[in-house]
Motif scaffolding. Structure first.
Motif, PDB file in Angstrom:
ATOM      1  N   THR A  14       0.826  -1.219   0.000  1.00 26.82           N
ATOM      2  CA  THR A  14       0.000   0.000   0.000  1.00 26.82           C
ATOM      3  C   THR A  14       0.858   1.266   0.000  1.00 26.82           C
ATOM      4  O   THR A  14       0.598   2.202  -0.758  1.00 26.82           O
ATOM      5  CB  THR A  14      -0.966  -0.025   1.203  1.00 26.82           C
ATOM      6  OG1 THR A  14      -1.814  -1.177   1.055  1.00 26.82           O
ATOM      7  CG2 THR A  14      -1.819   1.228   1.254  1.00 26.82           C
ATOM      8  N   ASP A  15       1.903   1.290   0.837  1.00 25.44           N
ATOM      9  CA  ASP A  15       2.745   2.491   0.894  1.00 25.44           C
ATOM     10  C   ASP A  15       3.364   2.799  -0.472  1.00 25.44           C
ATOM     11  O   ASP A  15       3.403   3.952  -0.907  1.00 25.44           O
ATOM     12  CB  ASP A  15       3.838   2.297   1.959  1.00 25.44           C
ATOM     13  CG  ASP A  15       4.624   3.573   2.243  1.00 25.44           C
ATOM     14  OD1 ASP A  15       4.026   4.661   2.214  1.00 25.44           O
ATOM     15  OD2 ASP A  15       5.839   3.468   2.508  1.00 25.44           O
ATOM     16  N   SER A  16       3.844   1.770  -1.153  1.00 27.35           N
ATOM     17  CA  SER A  16       4.507   2.023  -2.439  1.00 27.35           C
ATOM     18  C   SER A  16       3.510   2.500  -3.501  1.00 27.35           C
ATOM     19  O   SER A  16       3.847   3.322  -4.344  1.00 27.35           O
ATOM     20  CB  SER A  16       5.266   0.776  -2.915  1.00 27.35           C
ATOM     21  OG  SER A  16       4.378  -0.220  -3.338  1.00 27.35           O
ATOM     22  N   VAL A  70       9.902   5.271  -5.740  1.00 25.66           N
ATOM     23  CA  VAL A  70       9.421   5.523  -4.379  1.00 25.66           C
ATOM     24  C   VAL A  70       9.427   4.226  -3.581  1.00 25.66           C
ATOM     25  O   VAL A  70       9.250   3.139  -4.127  1.00 25.66           O
ATOM     26  CB  VAL A  70       7.986   6.125  -4.353  1.00 25.66           C
ATOM     27  CG1 VAL A  70       7.981   7.557  -4.864  1.00 25.66           C
ATOM     28  CG2 VAL A  70       6.997   5.273  -5.134  1.00 25.66           C
ATOM     29  N   ASP A  71       9.676   4.369  -2.290  1.00 26.01           N
ATOM     30  CA  ASP A  71       9.529   3.270  -1.323  1.00 26.01           C
ATOM     31  C   ASP A  71      10.457   2.076  -1.548  1.00 26.01           C
ATOM     32  O   ASP A  71      10.119   0.973  -1.156  1.00 26.01           O
ATOM     33  CB  ASP A  71       8.046   2.802  -1.282  1.00 26.01           C
ATOM     34  CG  ASP A  71       7.729   2.033  -0.021  1.00 26.01           C
ATOM     35  OD1 ASP A  71       8.237   2.423   1.047  1.00 26.01           O
ATOM     36  OD2 ASP A  71       6.981   1.036  -0.101  1.00 26.01           O
ATOM     37  N   HIS A  72      11.594   2.282  -2.152  1.00 25.87           N
ATOM     38  CA  HIS A  72      12.606   1.217  -2.157  1.00 25.87           C
ATOM     39  C   HIS A  72      13.992   1.798  -2.349  1.00 25.87           C
ATOM     40  O   HIS A  72      14.151   2.833  -2.979  1.00 25.87           O
ATOM     41  CB  HIS A  72      12.313   0.109  -3.149  1.00 25.87           C
ATOM     42  CG  HIS A  72      12.224   0.505  -4.599  1.00 25.87           C
ATOM     43  ND1 HIS A  72      11.283   1.401  -5.076  1.00 25.87           N
ATOM     44  CD2 HIS A  72      12.930   0.100  -5.669  1.00 25.87           C
ATOM     45  CE1 HIS A  72      11.434   1.515  -6.384  1.00 25.87           C
ATOM     46  NE2 HIS A  72      12.431   0.743  -6.775  1.00 25.87           N
ATOM     47  N   ASP A  92      12.279   7.691  -0.259  1.00 23.85           N
ATOM     48  CA  ASP A  92      12.290   6.364   0.369  1.00 23.85           C
ATOM     49  C   ASP A  92      12.525   6.435   1.877  1.00 23.85           C
ATOM     50  O   ASP A  92      12.939   7.464   2.412  1.00 23.85           O
ATOM     51  CB  ASP A  92      13.385   5.516  -0.295  1.00 23.85           C
ATOM     52  CG  ASP A  92      13.390   4.088   0.220  1.00 23.85           C
ATOM     53  OD1 ASP A  92      12.307   3.528   0.452  1.00 23.85           O
ATOM     54  OD2 ASP A  92      14.488   3.529   0.411  1.00 23.85           O
ATOM     55  N   HIS A  93      12.305   5.310   2.529  1.00 21.48           N
ATOM     56  CA  HIS A  93      12.565   5.234   3.986  1.00 21.48           C
ATOM     57  C   HIS A  93      13.186   3.880   4.360  1.00 21.48           C
ATOM     58  O   HIS A  93      12.988   3.401   5.472  1.00 21.48           O
ATOM     59  CB  HIS A  93      11.275   5.493   4.778  1.00 21.48           C
ATOM     60  CG  HIS A  93      10.244   4.406   4.634  1.00 21.48           C
ATOM     61  ND1 HIS A  93       9.595   3.840   5.712  1.00 21.48           N
ATOM     62  CD2 HIS A  93       9.748   3.764   3.538  1.00 21.48           C
ATOM     63  CE1 HIS A  93       8.753   2.914   5.285  1.00 21.48           C
ATOM     64  NE2 HIS A  93       8.819   2.853   3.980  1.00 21.48           N
ATOM     65  N   HIS A  94      13.892   3.256   3.431  1.00 24.53           N
ATOM     66  CA  HIS A  94      14.550   1.967   3.700  1.00 24.53           C
ATOM     67  C   HIS A  94      16.057   2.153   3.865  1.00 24.53           C
ATOM     68  O   HIS A  94      16.590   3.221   3.582  1.00 24.53           O
ATOM     69  CB  HIS A  94      14.307   0.984   2.554  1.00 24.53           C
ATOM     70  CG  HIS A  94      12.910   0.480   2.466  1.00 24.53           C
ATOM     71  ND1 HIS A  94      11.907   1.214   1.870  1.00 24.53           N
ATOM     72  CD2 HIS A  94      12.338  -0.658   2.909  1.00 24.53           C
ATOM     73  CE1 HIS A  94      10.779   0.522   1.937  1.00 24.53           C
ATOM     74  NE2 HIS A  94      11.008  -0.606   2.570  1.00 24.53           N
ATOM     75  N   GLN A  95      16.722   1.057   4.239  1.00 21.75           N
ATOM     76  CA  GLN A  95      18.175   1.058   4.199  1.00 21.75           C
ATOM     77  C   GLN A  95      18.597   1.210   2.729  1.00 21.75           C
ATOM     78  O   GLN A  95      17.838   0.892   1.821  1.00 21.75           O
ATOM     79  CB  GLN A  95      18.786  -0.215   4.806  1.00 21.75           C
ATOM     80  CG  GLN A  95      18.116  -1.532   4.506  1.00 21.75           C
ATOM     81  CD  GLN A  95      16.948  -1.827   5.429  1.00 21.75           C
ATOM     82  OE1 GLN A  95      15.850  -1.394   5.151  1.00 21.75           O
ATOM     83  NE2 GLN A  95      17.162  -2.563   6.495  1.00 21.75           N
ATOM     84  N   SER A 114       6.949   5.567   7.052  1.00 23.60           N
ATOM     85  CA  SER A 114       6.465   5.251   5.701  1.00 23.60           C
ATOM     86  C   SER A 114       6.917   6.317   4.708  1.00 23.60           C
ATOM     87  O   SER A 114       7.210   7.456   5.092  1.00 23.60           O
ATOM     88  CB  SER A 114       4.928   5.169   5.685  1.00 23.60           C
ATOM     89  OG  SER A 114       4.365   6.454   5.855  1.00 23.60           O
ATOM     90  N   THR A 115       6.949   5.937   3.443  1.00 30.58           N
ATOM     91  CA  THR A 115       7.221   6.923   2.395  1.00 30.58           C
ATOM     92  C   THR A 115       6.092   7.949   2.374  1.00 30.58           C
ATOM     93  O   THR A 115       6.316   9.134   2.100  1.00 30.58           O
ATOM     94  CB  THR A 115       7.355   6.231   1.022  1.00 30.58           C
ATOM     95  OG1 THR A 115       8.410   5.266   1.101  1.00 30.58           O
ATOM     96  CG2 THR A 115       7.688   7.224  -0.077  1.00 30.58           C
ATOM     97  N   ALA A 116       4.887   7.492   2.693  1.00 28.77           N
ATOM     98  CA  ALA A 116       3.731   8.402   2.718  1.00 28.77           C
ATOM     99  C   ALA A 116       3.952   9.550   3.706  1.00 28.77           C
ATOM    100  O   ALA A 116       3.629  10.707   3.411  1.00 28.77           O
ATOM    101  CB  ALA A 116       2.466   7.612   3.084  1.00 28.77           C
ATOM    102  N   SER A 144      -0.665   1.208   6.835  1.00 26.16           N
ATOM    103  CA  SER A 144      -0.191  -0.076   6.331  1.00 26.16           C
ATOM    104  C   SER A 144       1.238  -0.370   6.790  1.00 26.16           C
ATOM    105  O   SER A 144       1.524  -1.429   7.337  1.00 26.16           O
ATOM    106  CB  SER A 144      -0.264  -0.084   4.804  1.00 26.16           C
ATOM    107  OG  SER A 144       0.279  -1.276   4.290  1.00 26.16           O
ATOM    108  N   ASP A 145       2.134   0.581   6.590  1.00 23.17           N
ATOM    109  CA  ASP A 145       3.548   0.329   6.892  1.00 23.17           C
ATOM    110  C   ASP A 145       3.837   0.242   8.392  1.00 23.17           C
ATOM    111  O   ASP A 145       4.729  -0.486   8.814  1.00 23.17           O
ATOM    112  CB  ASP A 145       4.434   1.428   6.282  1.00 23.17           C
ATOM    113  CG  ASP A 145       5.048   0.975   4.968  1.00 23.17           C
ATOM    114  OD1 ASP A 145       4.396   0.176   4.271  1.00 23.17           O
ATOM    115  OD2 ASP A 145       6.172   1.406   4.637  1.00 23.17           O
ATOM    116  N   THR A 146       3.119   1.011   9.191  1.00 25.12           N
ATOM    117  CA  THR A 146       3.425   1.036  10.627  1.00 25.12           C
ATOM    118  C   THR A 146       2.431   0.191  11.430  1.00 25.12           C
ATOM    119  O   THR A 146       2.424   0.251  12.660  1.00 25.12           O
ATOM    120  CB  THR A 146       3.371   2.474  11.193  1.00 25.12           C
ATOM    121  OG1 THR A 146       2.024   2.961  11.096  1.00 25.12           O
ATOM    122  CG2 THR A 146       4.302   3.413  10.439  1.00 25.12           C
TER     123      THR A 146
HETATM  124 MN   LIG Z   1       7.140   1.780   2.809  1.00 25.98          MN
END
Ligand SMILES: [Mn+2]
Length: 303
Positions: A14-16, A70-72, A92-95, A114-116, A144-146
């Motif tokens: 969902t976030d992506s 986005v999101d990766h 993004d918000h990942h490593q 989340s990216t959102a 969704s993400d949290t």
């Molecule tokens: Mn995400």
């Protein structure tokens, strides 16, 4: 003319998806949201609920196109066929997994839920108004993400922004979360393989190929007695993808714990080092629900 896409990771969550939609609106200028795979049931519910149309599904990056990701944070998770020189920017918000580019690019990442959330911050920084529809979309991404702000990944900022978005959208976050998690937990008509691969990510670390799938659910009873079948599917996936390690976590959203499947001695050894649990093909990780924060870092350090 070169087409511009905004696109999230493979096996979109969902976030992506909402991030691709909302960031494309933020950019304007003909940027088109796209998804690198079919919608999962939670995201389908969200788009229906908010009356937002499904983004274009792309199997691979079209020729003569440029993309915002986005999101990766790694190309292993990007749409097939993308070239680093065709990437216009990343939110993004990942490593980070080593993206090398030839041109300077827009790159925004924060350790946030989340990216959102990050996109909502970007709207505010620019003094752009978040409309009702976008607020609903972004709120869904955060929920969704949290896991509705209960995950270890949720920050004070996520909580603050979720509150603001709920107000703008007129949505009761708790009620929406419950409906989203029910949709997420619906496995009717899905094979064990569909379930394992629905939120499966591939990583490269120290030359090793690592696959980590998770499935978040509020209803674990349909999985009772299915351990052997799940392990068999994991063995197949490991062979098919030529991975060095494959892990799967069945995340119980309500109990805040994960059943972690270890298909061979190799995965078992990693789990022993990373989490202090081993000796069984299925182990319980109490208090663990986040792949990016509670699984990936410890698995990587133990390999
Ligand atoms: Mn995400």
């Amino acid at each position: 003319m070169t087409k511009k896409f905004v696109i999230g990771h493979k096996n979109p969550d969902t976030d992506s998806v909402v991030s691709a939609i909302v960031f494309s609106k933020y950019l304007g200028n003909g940027a088109v949201p796209a998804i690198a795979g079919e919608l999962n049931r939670e995201t389908k519910f969200v788009l229906d609920f908010l009356k937002e149309k499904k983004p274009k599904v792309l199997k691979k990056a079209p020729v003569n196109s440029k993309s915002y990701l986005v999101d990766h944070g790694g190309l292993e998770q990007s749409i097939v066929g993308i070239n680093p020189e065709d990437i216009l920017g990343v939110v993004d918000h990942h490593q980070m997994f080593g993206l090398t580019t030839v041109e300077p690019l827009f790159y925004r990442t924060e350790a946030i839920g989340s990216t959102a959330t990050l996109l909502a911050k970007m709207f505010k920084e620019k003094g752009k108004k978040i409309d009702k529809k976008n607020a609903g979309l972004l709120l869904s991404g955060i929920i969704s993400d949290t896991l509705n702000l209960t995950s270890k990944t949720a920050t004070i900022e996520d909580k603050k922004i979720a509150k603001e978005l709920a107000k703008i959208s007129g949505i009761n976050a708790k009620e929406l979360a419950q409906k989203m998690f029910e949709a997420k937990s619906d496995i009717s008509g899905m094979s064990i393989k569909d379930i394992v691969l629905s939120d499966y990510k591939e990583y490269k670390h120290l030359g090793k190929n690592i696959g980590i799938g998770v499935f978040e659910t509020v209803l674990t009873t349909p999985f009772k007695g299915k351990d052997d079948k799940i392990l068999e599917v994991l063995i197949n996936i490991k062979q098919e993808t030529k991975a060095d390690f494959v892990f799967f976590g069945l995340v119980d959203i309500l109990k805040k714990e994960t059943l972690f499947y270890l298909l061979s001695e190799k995965e078992d050894g990693v789990s022993k080092k990373a989490f202090g649990v081993s000796g069984n093909r299925v182990v319980l990780l109490k208090g663990i629900t986040s792949r990016k924060k509670q699984l990936v870092p410890y698995i990587f350090k133990s390999i």
